[in-house]
Design a protein around this motif. Structure first.
Motif, short mmCIF file in Angstrom:
data_model
loop_
_atom_site.label_atom_id
_atom_site.label_comp_id
_atom_site.label_asym_id
_atom_site.label_seq_id
_atom_site.Cartn_x
_atom_site.Cartn_y
_atom_site.Cartn_z
N TYR A 140 -3.13 -1.63 -8.74
CA TYR A 140 -4.37 -1.65 -8.55
C TYR A 140 -5.25 -0.77 -9.58
N ARG B 291 0.88 -1.19 0.15
CA ARG B 291 -0.16 0.15 0.11
C ARG B 291 0.90 1.34 -0.02
N PRO C 40 -12.38 6.82 0.23
CA PRO C 40 -12.55 5.49 -0.27
C PRO C 40 -13.65 5.50 -1.05
N ASN D 238 -12.31 -6.00 -6.24
CA ASN D 238 -13.14 -5.59 -5.06
C ASN D 238 -12.89 -4.00 -4.98
N THR D 239 -13.54 -3.07 -5.55
CA THR D 239 -13.27 -1.66 -5.31
C THR D 239 -13.53 -1.09 -4.11
N ARG D 240 -13.79 -1.82 -3.22
CA ARG D 240 -14.05 -1.27 -1.66
C ARG D 240 -12.67 -1.37 -1.12
N ASN D 241 -12.27 -2.70 -1.12
CA ASN D 241 -11.00 -3.30 -0.22
C ASN D 241 -9.66 -2.96 -1.16
N ARG D 242 -9.92 -2.54 -2.61
CA ARG D 242 -8.98 -2.38 -3.52
C ARG D 242 -8.13 -3.69 -3.74
N THR D 243 -8.79 -4.64 -3.71
CA THR D 243 -8.25 -5.99 -3.86
C THR D 243 -8.48 -6.78 -5.26
N GLU E 13 -17.96 -4.32 -6.96
CA GLU E 13 -17.08 -5.44 -7.60
C GLU E 13 -17.10 -5.39 -9.13
N ARG F 292 -5.87 -14.46 -4.31
CA ARG F 292 -5.43 -12.83 -3.90
C ARG F 292 -4.17 -12.68 -4.95
N ALA G 47 -18.59 0.79 -2.43
CA ALA G 47 -18.45 -0.68 -2.33
C ALA G 47 -18.94 -1.30 -3.89
#
Length: 229
Positions: free
Chosen positions: A161, A75, A127, A141-146, A132, A153, A130
């Motif tokens: 990202y 990050r 942020p 996942n655009t909330r967790n940025r994953t 996907e 993962r 929420a």
């Protein structure tokens, strides 16, 4: 939101110049003279958002510090500082996990603009809503940025990202390097187009089954790239 930034530079005059200008721009600067010192300070302060790393250092060099940071932290934003303008240094720095580089000598305005842009991306921005984006085998996942690929993962830096999100929001569209630079780094970015190519090369190593023969991020020769769905 923390505005802490780590500055690793062994030359005290250059370090003072950087510290003065970043402090003036509203940052809280943590100084380090050696790679070992920088890694210790990063361990002791979990809310550092951006690190400026000089490449030429006694002991552990900037490349190795960058590698070690990236082994545990995707990050944080990383900018490499180099006195040499050789292309290889820039490419090596980016491939070890840096987000950007600045070649000495640089102006205070240029340095601050680069830090501001990276800081926004590395945790200074609001942020996202929420949501996907699902394009098999990927789930963003655009909330967790994953990002997940086939349910596993994929560890991405904040820049990686942002590139992935841009591609998945524009499937099948050829995007020029200039467009990618604007969308990911921002319109006020001072840097060079090659930063796009090196970051995409790094991203391909993480997401493609065969980075030498990519199926997801396709090169549009003489223009840019296209997400291959």
């Amino acid at each position: 939101m923390s505005r802490k930034i780590l500055v690793l530079e062994d030359e005290s005059s250059i370090r003072s110049f950087i510290v003065i200008n970043l402090t003036r721009a509203g940052y809280e600067v943590i100084e380090a003279e050696t790679g070992e010192d920088a890694l210790e300070k990063l361990k002791g302060s979990g809310d550092i958002r951006v690190a400026l790393l000089d490449i030429m250092l006694p002991g552990i060099d900037g490349f190795e510090v960058c590698r070690r940071i990236r082994a545990t932290n995707t990050r944080i934003g990383i900018i490499m500082l180099t006195a040499r303008s050789q292309e290889m240094d820039k490419v090596t720095g980016l491939m070890t996990g840096a987000d950007d580089y600045v070649t000495k000598p640089f102006s205070p305005a240029e340095l601050t603009a680069r830090v501001d842009a990276l800081f926004r991306r590395a945790g200074g921005a609001a942020p996202e809503q929420a949501g996907e984006i699902h394009q098999a085998p990927f789930l963003l996942n655009t909330r967790n940025r994953t990002l997940e690929k086939n349910g596993q993962r994929v560890k991405l830096t904040q820049v990686e990202y942002s590139i992935m999100k841009m591609f998945m929001e524009n499937p099948g569209k050829a995007l020029s390097r200039e467009e990618i630079l604007d969308m990911v780094w921002g319109r006020d970015y001072f840097g060079e187009l090659k930063i796009v190519d090196v970051n995409i090369r790094r991203l391909r190593l993480k997401i493609e089954d065969n980075a030498q023969n990519p199926t997801y991020i396709n090169t549009v020769w003489g223009y840019g790239y296209k997400w291959g769905f």
